[in-house]
Design a protein around this motif. Structure first.
Motif, PDB file in Angstrom:
ATOM      1  N   UNK A  83      -8.496  -5.442   9.020  1.00 59.74           N
ATOM      2  CA  UNK A  83      -8.542  -4.094   8.448  1.00 59.74           C
ATOM      3  C   UNK A  83      -7.485  -3.888   7.369  1.00 59.74           C
ATOM      4  N   UNK A  84      -6.527  -4.813   7.262  1.00 64.93           N
ATOM      5  CA  UNK A  84      -5.485  -4.728   6.234  1.00 64.93           C
ATOM      6  C   UNK A  84      -5.817  -5.575   5.013  1.00 64.93           C
ATOM      7  N   UNK A 134      -5.825   1.628  -0.877  1.00 62.88           N
ATOM      8  CA  UNK A 134      -5.997   1.374   0.552  1.00 62.88           C
ATOM      9  C   UNK A 134      -6.754   0.065   0.798  1.00 62.88           C
ATOM     10  N   UNK A 135      -6.398  -0.648   1.868  1.00 61.41           N
ATOM     11  CA  UNK A 135      -7.109  -1.900   2.179  1.00 61.41           C
ATOM     12  C   UNK A 135      -8.584  -1.647   2.449  1.00 61.41           C
ATOM     13  N   UNK A 136      -9.379  -2.675   2.193  1.00 58.22           N
ATOM     14  CA  UNK A 136     -10.816  -2.593   2.423  1.00 58.22           C
ATOM     15  C   UNK A 136     -11.260  -3.839   3.165  1.00 58.22           C
ATOM     16  N   UNK A 185       0.819  -1.202   0.000  1.00 56.79           N
ATOM     17  CA  UNK A 185       0.000   0.000   0.000  1.00 56.79           C
ATOM     18  C   UNK A 185       0.859   1.262   0.000  1.00 56.79           C
ATOM     19  N   UNK A 186       0.354   2.322  -0.646  1.00 56.21           N
ATOM     20  CA  UNK A 186       0.902   3.679  -0.505  1.00 56.21           C
ATOM     21  C   UNK A 186       2.304   3.856  -1.057  1.00 56.21           C
ATOM     22  N   UNK A 187       2.536   3.513  -2.292  1.00 55.56           N
ATOM     23  CA  UNK A 187       3.838   3.790  -2.915  1.00 55.56           C
ATOM     24  C   UNK A 187       3.861   5.207  -3.459  1.00 55.56           C
ATOM     25  N   UNK A 188       5.060   5.741  -3.693  1.00 55.80           N
ATOM     26  CA  UNK A 188       5.174   7.013  -4.409  1.00 55.80           C
ATOM     27  C   UNK A 188       6.121   6.831  -5.579  1.00 55.80           C
ATOM     28  N   UNK A 189       5.826   7.529  -6.673  1.00 59.80           N
ATOM     29  CA  UNK A 189       6.478   7.262  -7.953  1.00 59.80           C
ATOM     30  C   UNK A 189       7.992   7.442  -7.909  1.00 59.80           C
ATOM     31  N   UNK A 190       8.477   8.489  -7.259  1.00 56.64           N
ATOM     32  CA  UNK A 190       9.916   8.729  -7.244  1.00 56.64           C
ATOM     33  C   UNK A 190      10.673   7.561  -6.634  1.00 56.64           C
ATOM     34  N   UNK A 191      10.066   6.924  -5.623  1.00 57.48           N
ATOM     35  CA  UNK A 191      10.726   5.783  -4.987  1.00 57.48           C
ATOM     36  C   UNK A 191      10.896   4.639  -5.979  1.00 57.48           C
ATOM     37  N   UNK A 204      -3.838 -11.413   3.548  1.00 55.04           N
ATOM     38  CA  UNK A 204      -3.941 -11.306   2.096  1.00 55.04           C
ATOM     39  C   UNK A 204      -3.262 -12.447   1.343  1.00 55.04           C
ATOM     40  N   UNK A 205      -2.633 -13.361   2.036  1.00 52.85           N
ATOM     41  CA  UNK A 205      -1.883 -14.437   1.385  1.00 52.85           C
ATOM     42  C   UNK A 205      -2.745 -15.690   1.326  1.00 52.85           C
ATOM     43  N   UNK A 206      -3.100 -16.164   0.132  1.00 54.73           N
ATOM     44  CA  UNK A 206      -3.942 -17.360   0.018  1.00 54.73           C
ATOM     45  C   UNK A 206      -3.342 -18.551   0.753  1.00 54.73           C
TER      46      UNK A 206
END
Length: 390
Positions: free
Chosen positions: A91-92, A74-76, A53-59, A121-123
């Motif tokens: 919540x994640x 964002x997680x739902x 979650x929440x990456x930024x392009x420059x990184x 989130x991991x099956x």
């Protein structure tokens, strides 16, 4: 043919890093750690897939070509996810993230999960090769509730217990478990879990500026993290007014993600205080500070912001909780656990620039060799080489 190509030759192993929060410009300690983890995977594997979650392009542009980032919105949380795991893990949950892993992870891929909550989130048919605990999260949540929300603790005890069961199931599911502090290793060992110690590090500053001698104190920390928020509120309400009474010319600056959401309060803040949120760099603020404060009343793991302040050559005042995992450096910082002694320590250092300079130099020298991220990640790097070559 599974993981075999048409010639019957297995392709090189691919690595997946499942991150709770991808690095961002205003890096928190957890974001610094996951960046170091990703860099370590990039050293060892020729194909690294990062999802979180929440990456930024420059990184992403700073990464080598063989590292591919899959940023997810964002997680739902969903009712089934919460029922399977607890509110604290559910919540994640992200259906998109889970589907991506289900569709793209191959049998021989190495999967790293950052924080036990992200295992929601991991099956079930995807092997977790490395679980980075960061903290024993259930213990951390329980400690935070005791100190920050004692009344609420009794209401949410069943959820804490459910999360603890989920966390232990994830730990048992993982092939290898890593921890970032000796205290967390002890907690895991008490539960019958062996773990690999992979300590926290700190991003080395390009240079260390001399302390300005302007009676300036600094707090750096993301206040969307509960212990930081509670610690800063305690410092502002109970410590800083006493510092001003002793040192009227003193100034205090707080820097970090989400500060603008809660500060300044409508009711007002003490005199001599400034807030800066979402800054492009913390360097100018460290340069302008004589003393750094790490006023934590709860929390787990090694406190990266304390290590960071020490590495900058700043005198540091913290609490016993802030020093947890770094007890061998007690002589390089000032530890105070009540408002009066904390205020006394901050005011004394602000009034005595020479002593602040001396303590900052001691802190920087103590940290310099032990806490580079590359050094900290050595145990993980050795583990990954073994996984890659297996």
């Amino acid at each position: 043919m599974g993981d075999q190509d048409v010639d019957g030759v297995r392709p090189p192993r691919r690595a997946w890093v499942v991150a709770k929060q991808l690095p961002a410009r205003t890096d928190s300690g957890g974001r610094q750690r996951i960046r170091a983890v990703i860099d370590t995977y990039a050293e060892v594997f020729a194909d690294v897939q990062v999802v979180g979650f929440d990456a930024w392009d420059d990184w992403r542009e700073q990464l080598p070509a063989h590292v591919v980032v899959h940023p997810v919105e964002a997680p739902q949380a969903t009712a089934p996810a919460v029922l399977r795991s607890s509110v604290f893990a559910g919540k994640w949950y992200s259906g998109r993230l889970r589907a991506l892993l289900a569709q793209q992870v191959r049998g021989r891929d190495v999967v790293h999960v950052d924080f036990p909550q992200m295992a929601v989130n991991v099956p079930a048919d995807v092997r977790i090769d490395v679980l980075d605990m960061h903290n024993v999260e259930s213990d951390l949540i329980d400690r935070r509730l005791r100190t920050e929300h004692p009344r609420a603790r009794w209401l949410v005890r069943p959820e804490v217990a459910r999360f603890r069961r989920f966390e232990r199931a994830v730990v048992r599911r993982a092939v290898r478990v890593t921890a970032c502090s000796r205290r967390d290793q002890e907690e895991l060992a008490a539960a019958g879990v062996q773990s690999l110690f992979v300590p926290n590090g700190v991003t080395e500053p390009a240079g260390r500026s001399p302390q300005p001698g302007t009676a300036s104190a600094l707090f750096v920390g993301a206040v969307d993290y509960g212990p930081n928020r509670a610690g800063l509120r305690w410092f502002l309400d109970e410590v800083w007014p006493a510092v001003l009474a002793r040192t009227p010319q003193a100034r205090f600056t707080a820097v970090g993600r989400a500060l603008s959401d809660v500060h300044p309060r409508e009711a007002g803040e003490p005199a001599g205080v400034a807030f800066h949120s979402q800054v492009p760099s913390v360097d100018p603020f460290y340069d302008a500070a004589d003393v750094c404060v790490v006023p934590l009343l709860s929390g787990g793991g090694t406190k990266i912001k304390l290590v960071e302040a020490m590495s900058r050559g700043r005198a540091v005042v913290t609490t016993s909780v802030g020093l947890e995992g770094l007890e061998e450096y007690r002589s390089a910082v000032v530890v105070a656990d009540d408002p009066t002694s904390f205020a006394d320590a901050v005011a004394r250092l602000l009034r005595d620039p020479a002593e602040a300079q001396r303590l900052g130099k001691v802190a920087a020298e103590a940290i310099a060799e032990d806490f580079s991220w590359r050094t900290a990640m050595t145990p993980l790097r050795d583990l990954l080489i073994g996984l890659r070559d297996n």
